[in-house]
Enzyme design. Structure first.
Site, PDB file in Angstrom:
ATOM      1  N   VAL A   1      47.963  41.608  42.038  1.00  0.00           N
ATOM      2  CA  VAL A   1      46.702  42.229  41.604  1.00  0.00           C
ATOM      3  C   VAL A   1      45.539  41.251  41.676  1.00  0.00           C
ATOM      4  CG1 VAL A   1      47.865  43.844  40.063  1.00  0.00           C
ATOM      5  CG2 VAL A   1      47.010  41.680  39.146  1.00  0.00           C
ATOM      6  N   GLU A   2      45.789  40.036  42.096  1.00  0.00           N
ATOM      7  CA  GLU A   2      44.693  39.073  42.213  1.00  0.00           C
ATOM      8  C   GLU A   2      44.454  38.748  43.696  1.00  0.00           C
ATOM      9  OE1 GLU A   2      44.408  36.175  38.924  1.00  0.00           O
ATOM     10  OE2 GLU A   2      46.228  37.056  38.113  1.00  0.00           O
ATOM     11  N   MET A   3      44.896  37.597  44.167  1.00  0.00           N
ATOM     12  CA  MET A   3      44.574  37.239  45.551  1.00  0.00           C
ATOM     13  C   MET A   3      45.641  37.713  46.538  1.00  0.00           C
ATOM     14  SD  MET A   3      42.929  33.517  44.613  1.00  0.00           S
ATOM     15  CE  MET A   3      42.363  32.999  46.229  1.00  0.00           C
TER      16      MET A   3
END
Lengths: 354, 354
Positions: free
Chosen positions: A136-138
């Protein structure tokens, strides 16, 4: 109720008067709980800080090609123009997905006991590679990060110089070391509070001094002390009274997920209060936007007390003195992509909207 | 076929030999088509450039709070660390939505005849407010932008100083003026090509000179000339032969949408070739990642010719000499949000995933 209020006002009033009469005592007391931000930051263990490493780390920090989409960088959620945060309740990453927690500021993070709200990363090096790989981030992988960097001669040359003793300089571990080296420089010295700790009694006005004395007397210092006025240890959120589910969502048990110890349920690292006036919204859930309200939540949840309006005012005034000099950085010109650079990937596993 | 190849090689060979013998003539010929990037950029009409305006414009350029999500800034798609582009086929904006076209570089954009691939904005001021309001880009509104800025005393003070003659300094028009003032500074002088135009025959090597002479002889200069080696006028894409639908999607009729003139179907502003080696992928559709391939596409689509491998090599080598000094900027420390600052809105109209 009226008596309680009067009593509180009297206590507060007396405290202020006493301290106003003796700034020196307030400075001494404060120095018993807090430390100013040092002018020289110690290098992390096993990661000597060199100018070239810091410069490389800065490039990596700002380079969105470390994410699979090539759209998100460390700076997206820890924006150095916004006090090292994203000013979001909880962060937004790959595919416009919301992460579970509020992004803690990167500023002064070198002084925290450990990284993340639950302390699951021992240091900045360990922290740096987490978001890179979080879906859900990078949303990248170690192999992808290394492939991206190896595709650009300028990066390879810089890694060769910075990690000249290594057989294979371009590794995820060295990426983390370089980013850590840069992040160690992201400190905010010379706040008015630091000047006060340093002996300048005029650095704070009477209201701010009142706020500081309240901060110590009421017990805020139990969890918020040291260089970072917080960040130095773990404490349960809701010691006296659990705040509502919006502020303390039942599903996020904090440090329990790291230690699997029952007593660590709803335990979090105390947030640093350095630059707190710049980093709303507050708490790991990011649902409280006003610093006044955050102070009030802390008073009831952690101290079991209600502060008067005047006390809240003074406390908030004091907290504003924790804003330090923000780090000035030259925006890095990043190495040019090449025909070998992997292409950005925007798709979100399980979704077909791209 | 063999004869054709030999003939082309001979022509190319002769050209090179001739120019090698007379660098001065090549420099003169080139100066007939191109202009170096000036050291002093003229201020746009009705927008005097002051130091304070440029500084304010830089803040606005980097401030994600000009988007409804508080996540996207001008710099997201026109990243100054990445030659003023996002290195995406087409840009990604609010809600992870893909826009219809490749982001043109902001660098040297002051020298373009007009802004956007279809020239629908007359100048940078008109351009700046487009993406802010586009639903697939920053998704804000003029009222929201003004409300965000008015919520922060530091912004208000800066607008007061910069637009001191205005009754109401914080307006979308002044936001645009400040951003334009900053963007005017984003030029990349002193490329090796500029040095060559300026009379330094040694600034290009033989292969690059060969590429330059080919660029003029083959007719590339018909569309790519002037300061920006392009950007100076509109031309049909596929003069001789339409490229495939991936490169020239039938639904995007280019300038026709602006002028509603049949002859403007598939007409686009010629892209600047300044810093072209840094700004892949290419064309308005952003489907071509290699500069070699882009040169080959242009040769067949626009000139109706096939270049030899050697010619493509030389042309690509020449295009690399158009990389200039990238603008160095201090990353701005942005004004602090306040309790009055509107909150970020992530929802995408018509979607319920947030």
């Amino acid at each position: 109720m009226t008596r309680l209020l009067v009593s509180l006002l009297l206590t507060a009033g007396l405290g202020t008067a006493a301290y106003a009469a003796d700034d020196q005592k307030l400075i001494e007391d404060a120095n018993g709980f807090f430390d100013p931000i040092p002018t020289m930051v110690q290098a992390p263990e096993n990661n000597a800080i060199t100018r070239e490493k810091v410069e490389l780390g800065k490039m990596l920090y700002f380079d969105p090609r470390l994410s699979s989409s090539h759209l998100l960088s460390c700076n997206t959620c820890h924006n150095l123009g916004l006090a090292g945060t994203d000013l979001q309740p909880t962060s937004v990453g790959h595919g416009w997905q919301r992460g579970p927690r509020n992004a803690p500021t990167v500023l002064n993070s070198v002084f925290n006991i450990a990284q993340f709200w639950d302390g699951r990363a021992a240091d900045l090096k360990a922290q740096a590679v987490g978001p890179m790989q979080a879906a859900v981030e990078m949303n990248s992988t170690p192999d992808e990060v290394v492939a991206v960097l190896n595709s650009m001669p300028e990066y390879k040359e810089r890694f060769d110089v910075v990690f000249s003793g290594d057989e294979d300089p371009v590794t995820l571990d060295n990426v983390a070391k370089a980013i850590e080296a840069f992040e160690v420089t992201l400190v905010t010295p010379a706040s008015r509070f630091d000047q006060f700790l340093d002996g300048n009694a005029n650095a704070l006005n009477d209201k701010e001094k009142h706020g500081l004395s309240l901060f110590m007397e009421k017990g805020c210092v139990s969890c918020h002390s040291g260089v970072n006025v917080g960040g130095q240890d773990y404490f349960p959120f809701g010691v006296v009274e659990k705040p509502g589910a919006d502020i303390l969502p039942p599903d996020d048990k904090g440090r329990f997920a790291v230690t699997h110890t029952a007593t660590d349920e709803y335990v979090f690292r105390a947030g640093t209060l350095r630059n707190i006036a710049l980093t709303a919204p507050y708490f790991h859930s990011g649902q409280v936007w006003s610093l006044r309200q955050a102070v009030q939540v802390m008073a009831t949840a952690q101290l079991g007390t209600e502060l008067t309006e005047d006390e809240v005012d003074s406390m908030v005034a004091f907290l504003h003195t924790l804003t330090g000099e923000q780090p000035q950085v030259d925006y890095p010109i990043l190495p040019a992509s090449t025909d070998e650079t992997p292409r950005p990937v925007l798709t979100v596993p399980g979704q077909e909207n791209n």
